[in-house]
Design an enzyme around this catalytic site. Structure first.
Site, mmCIF file in Angstrom:
data_model
loop_
_atom_site.group_PDB
_atom_site.id
_atom_site.type_symbol
_atom_site.label_atom_id
_atom_site.label_comp_id
_atom_site.label_asym_id
_atom_site.label_seq_id
_atom_site.Cartn_x
_atom_site.Cartn_y
_atom_site.Cartn_z
ATOM 1 N N LYS A 173 -0.518 4.286 5.714
ATOM 2 C CA LYS A 173 0.790 4.096 5.095
ATOM 3 C C LYS A 173 1.850 4.779 5.948
ATOM 4 O O LYS A 173 1.818 5.999 6.141
ATOM 5 C CB LYS A 173 0.800 4.681 3.684
ATOM 6 C CG LYS A 173 2.174 4.547 3.037
ATOM 7 C CD LYS A 173 2.154 4.828 1.569
ATOM 8 C CE LYS A 173 3.537 4.656 0.979
ATOM 9 N NZ LYS A 173 3.578 4.917 -0.449
ATOM 10 N N ARG B 168 12.390 1.727 -4.050
ATOM 11 C CA ARG B 168 12.805 3.016 -4.631
ATOM 12 C C ARG B 168 13.838 2.792 -5.730
ATOM 13 O O ARG B 168 13.894 3.532 -6.708
ATOM 14 C CB ARG B 168 13.325 3.929 -3.532
ATOM 15 C CG ARG B 168 12.226 4.124 -2.480
ATOM 16 C CD ARG B 168 12.221 5.457 -1.857
ATOM 17 N NE ARG B 168 11.097 5.552 -0.927
ATOM 18 C CZ ARG B 168 11.128 6.230 0.208
ATOM 19 N NH1 ARG B 168 12.220 6.879 0.554
ATOM 20 N NH2 ARG B 168 10.067 6.269 0.976
ATOM 21 N N LYS C 231 10.001 10.937 3.645
ATOM 22 C CA LYS C 231 8.601 11.277 3.364
ATOM 23 C C LYS C 231 7.833 11.508 4.654
ATOM 24 O O LYS C 231 6.616 11.364 4.705
ATOM 25 C CB LYS C 231 7.988 10.159 2.511
ATOM 26 C CG LYS C 231 8.709 9.966 1.173
ATOM 27 C CD LYS C 231 7.996 9.017 0.227
ATOM 28 C CE LYS C 231 8.741 8.938 -1.108
ATOM 29 N NZ LYS C 231 8.080 8.025 -2.060
ATOM 30 N N LYS D 241 0.261 -0.531 5.313
ATOM 31 C CA LYS D 241 1.547 -0.760 4.673
ATOM 32 C C LYS D 241 2.672 -0.159 5.497
ATOM 33 O O LYS D 241 2.529 0.973 5.939
ATOM 34 C CB LYS D 241 1.485 -0.087 3.300
ATOM 35 C CG LYS D 241 2.738 -0.130 2.497
ATOM 36 C CD LYS D 241 2.451 0.495 1.175
ATOM 37 C CE LYS D 241 3.755 0.578 0.412
ATOM 38 N NZ LYS D 241 3.689 1.522 -0.641
ATOM 39 N N SER E 84 8.738 -4.224 -0.258
ATOM 40 C CA SER E 84 9.995 -4.690 -0.853
ATOM 41 C C SER E 84 11.028 -5.131 0.197
ATOM 42 O O SER E 84 11.657 -6.178 0.048
ATOM 43 C CB SER E 84 10.573 -3.586 -1.735
ATOM 44 O OG SER E 84 10.702 -2.376 -1.011
ATOM 45 N N TYR F 108 5.199 -9.761 -3.040
ATOM 46 C CA TYR F 108 6.103 -10.138 -4.127
ATOM 47 C C TYR F 108 6.323 -11.647 -4.148
ATOM 48 O O TYR F 108 6.896 -12.171 -5.101
ATOM 49 C CB TYR F 108 7.445 -9.407 -3.967
ATOM 50 C CG TYR F 108 7.315 -7.903 -4.055
ATOM 51 C CD1 TYR F 108 7.193 -7.269 -5.283
ATOM 52 C CD2 TYR F 108 7.287 -7.118 -2.904
ATOM 53 C CE1 TYR F 108 7.063 -5.888 -5.373
ATOM 54 C CE2 TYR F 108 7.161 -5.737 -2.977
ATOM 55 C CZ TYR F 108 7.048 -5.129 -4.209
ATOM 56 O OH TYR F 108 6.916 -3.770 -4.290
HETATM 57 C C1 PBG Z 1 4.826 5.109 -3.720
HETATM 58 C C2 PBG Z 1 4.879 3.737 -3.209
HETATM 59 C C3 PBG Z 1 5.891 3.191 -2.411
HETATM 60 C C4 PBG Z 1 5.604 1.835 -2.296
HETATM 61 C C5 PBG Z 1 4.406 1.605 -2.998
HETATM 62 N N1 PBG Z 1 3.950 2.809 -3.545
HETATM 63 C C6 PBG Z 1 7.143 3.742 -1.864
HETATM 64 C C7 PBG Z 1 7.192 4.941 -1.073
HETATM 65 O O1 PBG Z 1 6.205 5.401 -0.493
HETATM 66 O O2 PBG Z 1 8.289 5.500 -1.020
HETATM 67 C C8 PBG Z 1 6.459 0.853 -1.573
HETATM 68 C C9 PBG Z 1 6.302 -0.559 -1.964
HETATM 69 C C10 PBG Z 1 7.402 -1.447 -1.551
HETATM 70 O O3 PBG Z 1 8.343 -1.061 -0.828
HETATM 71 O O4 PBG Z 1 7.329 -2.595 -1.966
HETATM 72 N N2 PBG Z 1 3.970 5.997 -3.253
#
Ligand code: PBG
Length: 328
Positions: free
Chosen positions: A198, A208, A222, A253, A279, A318
């Site tokens: 990730k 968010r 993060k 991801k 997203s 999505y």
């Molecule tokens: C949270 C999480 C995130 C996403 C899925 N689980 C966001 C992040 O790490 O800030 C992102 C999914 C998306 O952007 O569609 N841990």
């Protein structure tokens, strides 16, 4: 390798039937997981930065699931937007056995026992800061305290009936801690889909907002726990470690900009790989198509076929509902 004119690549591209016979990968609805946003109550509402995507409450979710299942989609991943008043420094709502996710699990297991349900494990919907863990005095997320909370959260979800949990927190030792807790409590068959690759991505921006972490302050960084997008070796190390700790499926991801990582995991590790088309990846295509800059169906399908080509087995997107309709 024969060269021109012995070899002419166009011989296998010149007609539709030959192109069909030589197609190497096919996308099917069976590959898809639909992410769904949940809210505590009321009628559904739309997420402004993700045109077409709704947040559902327990009141509206049943009808939505019926639609989804009629389209042939076999699994959903749920993400909560809890009330602002429930967001706490120590994320106490995350381990409330009657929180929004636990209530949803019970409802889905009872009414739709055939539907696959994947529950995210991370504290960002529950913390005031929007971080995936609880903050220490130095302003950094405290790793070892956070993984204890995450394992309790996982146990609650398993007790509510969840068969697949998906830790997306990027803490060290998270998978080991969760797997041990599940084993000790006899949840030996709960599957862990680990977000091991990730990356710290700006493509999560719209998400968010969707879970209510929109702040007027600067972007929540993060980078002290998620991976540097410039690094590949580090991602593979994390993946290998998580497989040893008990992960059953690995997640990469975001998706489309990170497909080299998917291919490398497929080549090196004997494990199913999932990707999350996030997203920002959704909104880019959606909005470009709304402005008639791109052909919506063709570009969406292309983006997903490229993910298949990289070797991914499971795709969180999505677009899943619309794609399932197109593939019918
Ligand atoms: C949270 C999480 C995130 C996403 C899925 N689980 C966001 C992040 O790490 O800030 C992102 C999914 C998306 O952007 O569609 N841990």
């Amino acid at each position: 390798m024969p060269t021109f004119p012995i070899s002419r690549g166009r011989r296998i591209r010149n007609s539709n039937w030959i192109r069909t016979l030589t197609t190497e990968n096919y996308l099917t609805t069976d590959d898809l997981v639909l992410p769904i946003f949940l809210k505590e109550s009321g009628s559904s509402d739309f997420i402004s930065k993700m045109p077409g995507i709704e947040r559902h409450s327990l009141k509206t979710i049943e009808k939505e699931i019926e639609n989804i299942m009629n389209l042939g989609i076999k699994a959903i991943a749920i993400f909560p937007q809890i009330d602002k008043s429930l967001k706490k420094e120590k994320a106490s709502e995350a381990i409330n056995p009657n929180n929004l996710i636990c209530r949803t699990i019970k409802l889905v297991r009872k009414k739709f026992p055939e539907l696959g349900l994947i529950c995210d494990i991370a504290l960002d919907p529950y913390t005031k800061s929007g971080h995936d863990g609880i903050l220490g005095n130095n302003g950094l997320v405290e790793n070892d305290k956070t993984i204890k909370i995450l394992s309790k959260m996982s146990l609650n979800f398993a007790e509510a009936g969840c068969q697949m949990i998906a830790p997306s927190d990027m803490m060290d030792g998270n998978i080991k801690e969760i797997r041990n807790t599940l084993e000790k409590n006899k949840f030996t068959d709960v599957c862990i889909l680990s977000y091991s690759a990730k990356f710290c991505s700006f493509f999560y921006g719209p998400f968010r907002e969707a879970i209510g972490n929109k702040t007027n302050k600067k972007y929540i960084s993060k980078e002290t726990y998620q991976l540097n997008p410039n690094n590949g070796v580090e991602a593979i190390k994390n993946v290998e470690q998580h497989i040893e700790e008990g992960a059953d499926i690995i997640m990469v991801k975001p998706a489309n900009y990170y497909l080299d990582i998917v291919r490398e995991i497929k080549n090196k590790c004997s494990i199913p790989v999932s990707v999350f088309q996030v997203s920002g990846e959704y909104s880019m295509l959606k909005i470009a198509a709304e402005k008639n800059i791109l052909n919506y169906e063709k570009t969406v399908i292309e983006s997903l076929n490229c993910i298949k080509r990289s070797g991914a087995n499971i795709i969180f997107s999505y677009f899943s509902k619309e794609v399932a309709e197109w593939l019918r």
